[in-house]
Write a protein that holds these residues in place. Structure first.
Motif, PDB file in Angstrom:
ATOM      1  N   ARG A  50       0.826  -1.196   0.000  1.00 12.97           N
ATOM      2  CA  ARG A  50       0.000   0.000   0.000  1.00 12.97           C
ATOM      3  C   ARG A  50       0.864   1.251   0.000  1.00 12.97           C
ATOM      4  N   LEU A  51       0.288   2.302  -0.526  1.00 14.12           N
ATOM      5  CA  LEU A  51       0.955   3.608  -0.524  1.00 14.12           C
ATOM      6  C   LEU A  51       1.407   3.969   0.885  1.00 14.12           C
ATOM      7  N   ALA A  52       0.534   3.765   1.869  1.00 12.68           N
ATOM      8  CA  ALA A  52       0.836   4.164   3.245  1.00 12.68           C
ATOM      9  C   ALA A  52       1.909   3.292   3.896  1.00 12.68           C
ATOM     10  N   ASP A  53       2.331   2.227   3.226  1.00 13.04           N
ATOM     11  CA  ASP A  53       3.428   1.405   3.746  1.00 13.04           C
ATOM     12  C   ASP A  53       4.794   1.957   3.350  1.00 13.04           C
ATOM     13  N   ARG A  54       4.797   2.990   2.524  1.00  9.98           N
ATOM     14  CA  ARG A  54       6.048   3.466   1.922  1.00  9.98           C
ATOM     15  C   ARG A  54       6.700   4.569   2.742  1.00  9.98           C
ATOM     16  N   SER A  55       8.004   4.510   2.813  1.00  8.01           N
ATOM     17  CA  SER A  55       8.787   5.586   3.419  1.00  8.01           C
ATOM     18  C   SER A  55      10.069   5.739   2.626  1.00  8.01           C
ATOM     19  N   CYS A  56      10.736   6.857   2.811  1.00  2.33           N
ATOM     20  CA  CYS A  56      11.949   7.099   2.033  1.00  2.33           C
ATOM     21  C   CYS A  56      12.882   8.048   2.765  1.00  2.33           C
ATOM     22  N   THR A  57      14.125   8.048   2.333  1.00  2.00           N
ATOM     23  CA  THR A  57      15.060   9.082   2.741  1.00  2.00           C
ATOM     24  C   THR A  57      14.949  10.231   1.742  1.00  2.00           C
ATOM     25  N   LEU A  58      15.418  11.400   2.142  1.00  2.00           N
ATOM     26  CA  LEU A  58      15.429  12.562   1.255  1.00  2.00           C
ATOM     27  C   LEU A  58      16.857  12.908   0.892  1.00  2.00           C
ATOM     28  N   ARG A  59      17.028  13.485  -0.286  1.00  2.00           N
ATOM     29  CA  ARG A  59      18.347  13.948  -0.696  1.00  2.00           C
ATOM     30  C   ARG A  59      18.290  15.429  -1.036  1.00  2.00           C
ATOM     31  N   ARG A  65      19.485  27.833  -2.709  1.00  2.00           N
ATOM     32  CA  ARG A  65      18.124  27.543  -2.254  1.00  2.00           C
ATOM     33  C   ARG A  65      17.828  26.056  -2.476  1.00  2.00           C
ATOM     34  N   PRO A  66      18.503  25.187  -1.784  1.00  2.00           N
ATOM     35  CA  PRO A  66      18.309  23.745  -2.006  1.00  2.00           C
ATOM     36  C   PRO A  66      16.969  23.252  -1.460  1.00  2.00           C
ATOM     37  N   ILE A  67      16.513  22.159  -2.027  1.00  2.00           N
ATOM     38  CA  ILE A  67      15.333  21.481  -1.502  1.00  2.00           C
ATOM     39  C   ILE A  67      15.691  20.022  -1.239  1.00  2.00           C
ATOM     40  N   TRP A  68      14.894  19.392  -0.387  1.00  2.00           N
ATOM     41  CA  TRP A  68      15.082  17.983  -0.049  1.00  2.00           C
ATOM     42  C   TRP A  68      13.965  17.187  -0.714  1.00  2.00           C
ATOM     43  N   VAL A  69      14.353  16.268  -1.617  1.00  2.00           N
ATOM     44  CA  VAL A  69      13.390  15.514  -2.420  1.00  2.00           C
ATOM     45  C   VAL A  69      13.463  14.029  -2.074  1.00  2.00           C
ATOM     46  N   PRO A  70      12.381  13.267  -2.322  1.00  2.00           N
ATOM     47  CA  PRO A  70      12.419  11.825  -2.071  1.00  2.00           C
ATOM     48  C   PRO A  70      13.537  11.150  -2.853  1.00  2.00           C
ATOM     49  N   ALA A  71      14.210  10.227  -2.191  1.00  2.00           N
ATOM     50  CA  ALA A  71      15.321   9.517  -2.826  1.00  2.00           C
ATOM     51  C   ALA A  71      15.014   8.024  -2.892  1.00  2.00           C
ATOM     52  N   GLN A  72      15.421   7.283  -1.883  1.00  2.00           N
ATOM     53  CA  GLN A  72      15.270   5.833  -1.898  1.00  2.00           C
ATOM     54  C   GLN A  72      14.016   5.402  -1.147  1.00  2.00           C
ATOM     55  N   TRP A  73      13.063   4.818  -1.887  1.00  2.00           N
ATOM     56  CA  TRP A  73      11.824   4.355  -1.275  1.00  2.00           C
ATOM     57  C   TRP A  73      11.942   2.913  -0.811  1.00  2.00           C
ATOM     58  N   THR A  74      11.319   2.586   0.319  1.00  2.00           N
ATOM     59  CA  THR A  74      11.217   1.196   0.732  1.00  2.00           C
ATOM     60  C   THR A  74      10.200   0.483  -0.133  1.00  2.00           C
ATOM     61  N   ASP A  75      10.328  -0.834  -0.264  1.00  2.00           N
ATOM     62  CA  ASP A  75       9.351  -1.607  -1.034  1.00  2.00           C
ATOM     63  C   ASP A  75       8.013  -1.670  -0.321  1.00  2.00           C
TER      64      ASP A  75
END
Length: 386
Positions: free
Chosen positions: A354-363, A370-380
């Motif tokens: 499920r979508l709600a099972d997903r988490s990730c680190t940001l890069r 003016r940097p931003i932090w975006v999704p990087a590596q998602w868990t399965d």
């Protein structure tokens, strides 16, 4: 007896009806959020809006006709400014989405909140009604900010709510630290300044670009590497400037009409999904695997009728994944369909996470100033093959 004006009938029946709808839909789950919707009149934050496509902008007053008041208190997004107004597109968000976000913020008395995107000021008023603590809301468009500030003052919320006309990327350092940051526009990533202004145990709730949409994500500052957890699928008007830098699908390229579909292949890709939930879960999964995943529609269909699809880099080919069938368009569509089928098969093998099972680190990315932090590596997020 018919309702003719708010002078003859106070706003409470309208807010009570709206609140009842939100409770019945499961969007309002706490007494605090319910009380806020009951006591904050939405129509008084709509200095003007467009009641229908192609209509002119109308003023909302205490003597507004019942059809306008009913629209103001319906569970729908209300457009307050169009591009032709000279101030850009702006709206009052759908109340059910607002309610869901307020619940997800886990608000309680005393929490300080930073809001990015003031809009009409209605949401910040709801927040302050719950927290009884300072709220700072930042709005990039001066005219929209001025209207929000006027509504906040006119309705007696200016003792707690401060409207700042400025760049949302910068937040508002004078009010820090904040226990919560809520973002009400679609972004590619979180501004570094928000982390600097966030309390150690605080978090950011934001609609972050993923698969051509803006799913809600809870972002926490885990030290050197912030993390995010997906919550639910959603879509929002996109922010400008550095908050939307570096994405494959910019506001201009999302949801474009595809080339004429060459053929429809029934069950070419296995998308035999339940009516609720599964499609969004698959969509989210595909986007974690392939940045070409976005929202698309076929020529002749409404731009609001969108499907998940893979679109080639030159936008000349695509495959639309629909329940029960797949639409193919363009010379490279066969290859795209094969790649999509591989991704779908993988999703099924993982147990349809499920979508709600997903988490990730940001890069960290974007302009160094003016940097931003975006999704990087998602868990399965998988539960194992079923």
């Amino acid at each position: 007896m018919p309702v003719t004006s708010l002078k003859q009938l106070p706003f409470l029946p309208y807010t009570k009806n709206l609140t009842g709808q939100l409770i019945a839909a499961g969007c309002v789950r706490s007494a605090a959020v319910a009380e806020a919707f009951l006591q904050v009149p939405r129509h008084r934050f709509l200095s003007g809006f467009y009641p229908a496509a192609g209509s002119g902008r109308v003023q909302v007053t205490e003597d507004a006709p019942p059809e306008l008041l009913e629209l103001a208190y319906s569970d729908s997004t209300v457009t307050t400014h169009r591009l032709g107004d000279g101030v850009g597109h702006s709206s009052s968000s759908q109340p059910s989405v607002m309610a869901e976000m307020l619940e997800l913020l886990e608000l309680r008395p005393g929490l300080r909140v930073l809001e990015i995107g003031a809009g009409t000021g209605y949401n910040s008023a709801l927040i302050s009604r719950i927290t009884q603590a300072p709220v700072v809301t930042v709005e990039a468009t001066p005219q929209v900010a001025a209207e929000a500030a006027e509504a906040i003052a006119a309705n007696g919320f200016d003792d707690l709510v401060r409207v700042v006309a400025g760049d949302g990327y910068l937040g508002w350092a004078d009010g820090a630290p904040y226990d919560r940051v809520i973002v009400t526009c679609g972004i590619a990533g979180a501004a570094e300044t928000w982390f600097e202004q966030l309390a150690p145990d605080g978090f950011i709730l934001a609609p972050v670009a993923h698969g051509g949409l803006h799913p809600l994500m809870r972002i926490e500052n885990g030290g050197d590497t912030p993390t995010a957890r997906a919550i639910s699928m959603a879509d929002f008007i996109t922010a400008g400037g550095p908050l939307y830098a570096g994405g494959r699908h910019t506001p201009e390229s999302r949801n474009v009409a595809l080339p004429t579909a060459e053929r429809s292949v029934a069950n070419h890709v296995p998308v035999d999904l339940p009516a609720v939930g599964g499609y969004d879960d698959l969509w989210f999964h595909l986007a974690t695997r392939d940045t070409r995943t976005t929202k698309v529609h076929l020529p002749g269909s409404s731009s609001g009728t969108v499907s998940c699809g893979l679109v080639s880099e030159d936008d000349a080919s695509a495959v639309l994944l629909q329940r029960g069938s797949t639409q193919l368009a363009g010379p490279a569509s066969g290859r795209l369909a094969a790649e999509a089928e591989t991704a779908v098969t993988e999703w099924l093998a993982l147990g349809r996470p499920r979508l709600a099972d997903r988490s990730c680190t940001l890069r960290r990315t974007g302009d160094e100033t003016r940097p931003i932090w975006v999704p990087a590596q998602w868990t399965d997020g998988g539960r194992g093959a079923e």
